[in-house]
Write a protein that holds these residues in place. Structure first.
Motif, PDB file in Angstrom:
ATOM      1  N   THR A 296       0.968  -1.041   0.229  1.00 25.07           N
ATOM      2  CA  THR A 296      -0.543  -0.129  -0.113  1.00 25.07           C
ATOM      3  C   THR A 296       0.991   1.287  -0.145  1.00 25.07           C
ATOM      4  N   VAL A 297      -0.012   2.485  -0.332  1.00 21.89           N
ATOM      5  CA  VAL A 297       0.888   3.857  -0.598  1.00 21.89           C
ATOM      6  C   VAL A 297       0.621   4.815   0.684  1.00 21.89           C
ATOM      7  N   GLU A 298       1.735   5.384   0.713  1.00 17.37           N
ATOM      8  CA  GLU A 298       0.904   6.452   1.983  1.00 17.37           C
ATOM      9  C   GLU A 298       1.023   7.542   1.705  1.00 17.37           C
ATOM     10  N   LEU A 299       0.577   8.705   1.552  1.00 15.34           N
ATOM     11  CA  LEU A 299       0.588  10.407   1.286  1.00 15.34           C
ATOM     12  C   LEU A 299       1.588  10.990   2.219  1.00 15.34           C
ATOM     13  N   LEU A 300       2.759  10.769   2.409  1.00 10.35           N
ATOM     14  CA  LEU A 300       3.310  12.070   3.237  1.00 10.35           C
ATOM     15  C   LEU A 300       4.193  13.534   3.074  1.00 10.35           C
ATOM     16  N   GLN A 301       3.759  14.261   1.907  1.00  8.33           N
ATOM     17  CA  GLN A 301       3.603  15.416   1.081  1.00  8.33           C
ATOM     18  C   GLN A 301       3.070  15.746  -0.063  1.00  8.33           C
ATOM     19  N   SER A 302       2.185  17.009   0.031  1.00  6.03           N
ATOM     20  CA  SER A 302       1.954  17.260  -1.639  1.00  6.03           C
ATOM     21  C   SER A 302       2.392  18.581  -1.390  1.00  6.03           C
ATOM     22  N   TYR A 303       3.024  19.173  -2.446  1.00  5.91           N
ATOM     23  CA  TYR A 303       3.559  20.511  -3.177  1.00  5.91           C
ATOM     24  C   TYR A 303       3.251  21.152  -4.130  1.00  5.91           C
ATOM     25  N   LYS A 304       2.537  22.437  -3.932  1.00  2.00           N
ATOM     26  CA  LYS A 304       2.736  23.764  -4.764  1.00  2.00           C
ATOM     27  C   LYS A 304       3.369  23.715  -5.912  1.00  2.00           C
ATOM     28  N   THR A 305       4.639  23.185  -6.129  1.00  2.00           N
ATOM     29  CA  THR A 305       5.395  23.666  -7.013  1.00  2.00           C
ATOM     30  C   THR A 305       6.427  22.224  -6.990  1.00  2.00           C
ATOM     31  N   LYS A 306       6.615  22.319  -8.269  1.00  2.00           N
ATOM     32  CA  LYS A 306       7.781  20.627  -8.181  1.00  2.00           C
ATOM     33  C   LYS A 306       8.881  20.510  -6.561  1.00  2.00           C
ATOM     34  N   PRO A 307       8.875  19.267  -6.436  1.00  2.00           N
ATOM     35  CA  PRO A 307       9.995  19.576  -5.016  1.00  2.00           C
ATOM     36  C   PRO A 307      11.157  19.231  -6.028  1.00  2.00           C
ATOM     37  N   THR A 308      12.684  19.390  -4.977  1.00  2.00           N
ATOM     38  CA  THR A 308      13.388  18.569  -5.736  1.00  2.00           C
ATOM     39  C   THR A 308      13.625  18.020  -4.687  1.00  2.00           C
TER      40      THR A 308
END
Length: 101
Positions: free
Chosen positions: A87-99
């Motif tokens: 299974t997968v867990e959402l860790l974080q959402s970003y408004k701009t492309k992360p590095t």
């Protein structure tokens, strides 16, 4: 570029190679404000996310260590952790492309 332009066209390129060729494709076949859609680009000149030429990633999925980075326009960039049970867990959402670090 093509001289006899048609309104409302888009360019769709399947596995076009590294992003250094994308501008050449637009120059040779595109028109002003013509969207370029790249599908299944297996080759990248960067170990980071996406491309370095300023093209916006609309649908994006990249396997990273222990998870995935995903984006579906106009939504945010999302980092997922893949658990041992699959299974997968959402860790974080970003408004701009992360590095990648």
């Amino acid at each position: 570029a093509r001289k006899e332009g048609r309104n409302g066209e888009a360019m769709i390129c399947i596995n076009p190679g590294g992003e250094e060729t994308w501008s050449k494709l637009v120059s040779a076949h595109g028109q002003p404000n013509c969207p370029l859609v790249v599908l299944n680009n297996a080759y990248s000149t960067s170990y980071d996310l996406g491309n370095k030429k300023g093209f916006e990633e609309v649908y994006y999925l990249k396997r990273i260590s222990k998870g995935w980075v995903y984006r579906a326009f106009p939504g945010p960039w999302e980092a997922y952790l893949e658990k041992p049970d699959g299974t997968v867990e959402l860790l974080q959402s970003y408004k701009t492309k992360p590095t990648l670090r």
